[in-house]
Design an enzyme around this catalytic site. Structure first.
Site, short mmCIF file in Angstrom:
data_model
loop_
_atom_site.label_atom_id
_atom_site.label_comp_id
_atom_site.label_asym_id
_atom_site.label_seq_id
_atom_site.Cartn_x
_atom_site.Cartn_y
_atom_site.Cartn_z
N GLU A 79 7.63 -6.60 0.70
CA GLU A 79 6.49 -6.52 1.63
C GLU A 79 5.51 -7.67 1.37
OE1 GLU A 79 5.48 -4.75 4.12
OE2 GLU A 79 6.41 -2.78 4.12
N LYS A 90 -2.14 -1.54 -3.99
CA LYS A 90 -3.02 -0.39 -3.86
C LYS A 90 -2.21 0.89 -3.88
CE LYS A 90 -5.98 1.79 -0.51
NZ LYS A 90 -6.39 1.85 0.85
N LYS A 135 0.86 -1.18 0.00
CA LYS A 135 0.00 0.00 0.00
C LYS A 135 0.90 1.23 0.00
CE LYS A 135 -3.57 2.25 2.72
NZ LYS A 135 -4.53 2.09 3.82
C1 PBG Z 1 -7.33 3.05 5.51
C2 PBG Z 1 -7.63 3.09 4.07
C3 PBG Z 1 -7.44 4.11 3.13
C4 PBG Z 1 -7.98 3.63 1.94
C5 PBG Z 1 -8.44 2.35 2.18
N1 PBG Z 1 -8.18 2.01 3.50
C6 PBG Z 1 -6.95 5.49 3.28
C7 PBG Z 1 -5.55 5.77 3.51
O1 PBG Z 1 -4.71 4.90 3.70
O2 PBG Z 1 -5.24 6.95 3.58
C8 PBG Z 1 -8.07 4.38 0.65
C9 PBG Z 1 -9.11 3.90 -0.29
C10 PBG Z 1 -9.43 4.82 -1.41
O3 PBG Z 1 -8.76 5.85 -1.61
O4 PBG Z 1 -10.36 4.50 -2.16
N2 PBG Z 1 -6.02 2.99 5.90
#
Ligand code: PBG
Length: 324
Positions: free
Chosen positions: A234, A249, A197
């Site tokens: 990771e 992501k 992520k």
């Molecule tokens: C929580 C989370 C986030 C997203 C999904 N889970 C936000 C972030 O990490 O700032 C983002 C999902 C999206 O932008 O559609 N940690």
């Protein structure tokens, strides 16, 4: 120099839609898609999200109807996000069996037992500072957050979650959750790891959608967008810790990571077409710059082509309804 042309002519297979369909390598179906759902407590009417046209925060009181409607559209899995009115320093509401996360899972499963209900396991929607864990010395304390993530996973599983999806980007979060789930008798509950992520600009609309109070950024725990090898590392670590799915992501700006991971792991791979990716298509289409349906089909197709088995997307319902 000899050339295969004119014997070889790739255009032969593009002459009609029937032919193109026969040789099409990638297809996106409702089976591949997961719909995110924002659930807000303490409100009566759905709240539009201005940076995500067409997406609403669903009142908790209407969640059951919403889940049934999503199932009627043909979507088989949802990812729940809570919009909390009970934020504190640790995000304790998400650790309570009576908190918004646990209640949302119970409502969704009661409304539609066959729906695969996935929880986003993180704290940023439940902390008053907006970070994804417990703060210490101005930063997020990894190991203290692990204890809370482990507890949150068990609370979600007890409420009936079919899959837990940790997105906090703490080191060791998969092992901590797996251990806690197994110890509590939830050895059958899979973990969908947000394994790579990135600290991305494309989460912008989500932060408004989730009512995040974050000041600053998440660069000390989410990944540097410039790093692909580190993303594979990771992912390897999460797989070794017992992840049942790996995730990349955002999706579109990270297709190289997805393709690299596809060559490396045999686990099901998930990609998240995040809020900013949705907003880019929506606003460009609204401005008349691109065709929305074709852009959705093309981006989701690209994400599958790169190696994703599953895609989390705000377009899931519309795709399932056959609109694209
Ligand atoms: C929580 C989370 C986030 C997203 C999904 N889970 C936000 C972030 O990490 O700032 C983002 C999902 C999206 O932008 O559609 N940690």
């Amino acid at each position: 120099m000899t050339t295969p042309f004119p014997t070889v002519r790739p255009r032969r297979l593009r002459r009609s839609e029937a032919l193109r369909s026969l040789v099409r390598e990638t297809r996106v179906t409702a089976d591949d898609l997961i719909q995110p759902v924002f659930v807000e407590e303490g409100i009566d009417a759905p709240q539009p999200i201005s940076s995500m046209p067409g997406v609403f925060r669903v009142p908790e009181s209407r969640l059951a109807d919403e889940v049934r409607a999503i199932a009627a559209d043909g979507v088989k899995a949802i990812l729940l996000f809570g919009v909390s009115h009970h934020k504190d320093a640790t995000g304790s509401d998400s650790l309570s069996p009576d908190g918004l996360m646990a209640r949302s899972v119970r409502i969704a499963k009661a409304a539609c037992p066959e729906m695969v209900v996935i929880t986003d396991n993180c704290f940023c929607e439940y902390t008053d500072h907006g970070h994804c864990g417990v703060l210490a010395d101005g930063g997020v304390d990894n190991d203290a957050t692990l204890e809370n993530l482990a507890l949150q996973a068990v609370v979600a599983a007890e409420a009936g979650a079919d899959i837990v999806a940790p997105s906090a980007m703490m080191d060791g979060q998969i092992a901590a959750m797996r251990h806690a789930l197994d110890a509590a008798g939830f050895g059958e509950v899979p973990i969908m790891a947000y394994s790579s992520k990135f600290a991305s600009s494309f989460y912008g609309p989500f932060r408004a959608a989730a009512g995040s109070s974050l000041k600053g950024d998440r660069k000390t725990y989410q990944m540097d967008p410039m790093n692909a090898r580190e993303a594979l590392r990771e992912s390897d670590l999460d797989e070794a810790e017992g992840a049942d799915f790996l995730m990349v992501k955002p999706a579109l700006a990270y297709l190289d990571v997805l393709a690299g991971l596809r060559c490396r792991s045999l686990l099901p791979l998930v990609a998240y077409q995040v809020s900013g990716e949705y907003a880019m298509i929506k606003f460009a289409a609204a401005a008349g710059a691109i065709d929305e349906a074709r852009a959705v089909a093309e981006t989701l197709g690209a994400i599958k082509r790169a190696g994703a088995d599953l895609i989390i997307t705000y377009y899931a319902r519309q795709v399932a309804r056959g609109e694209f």
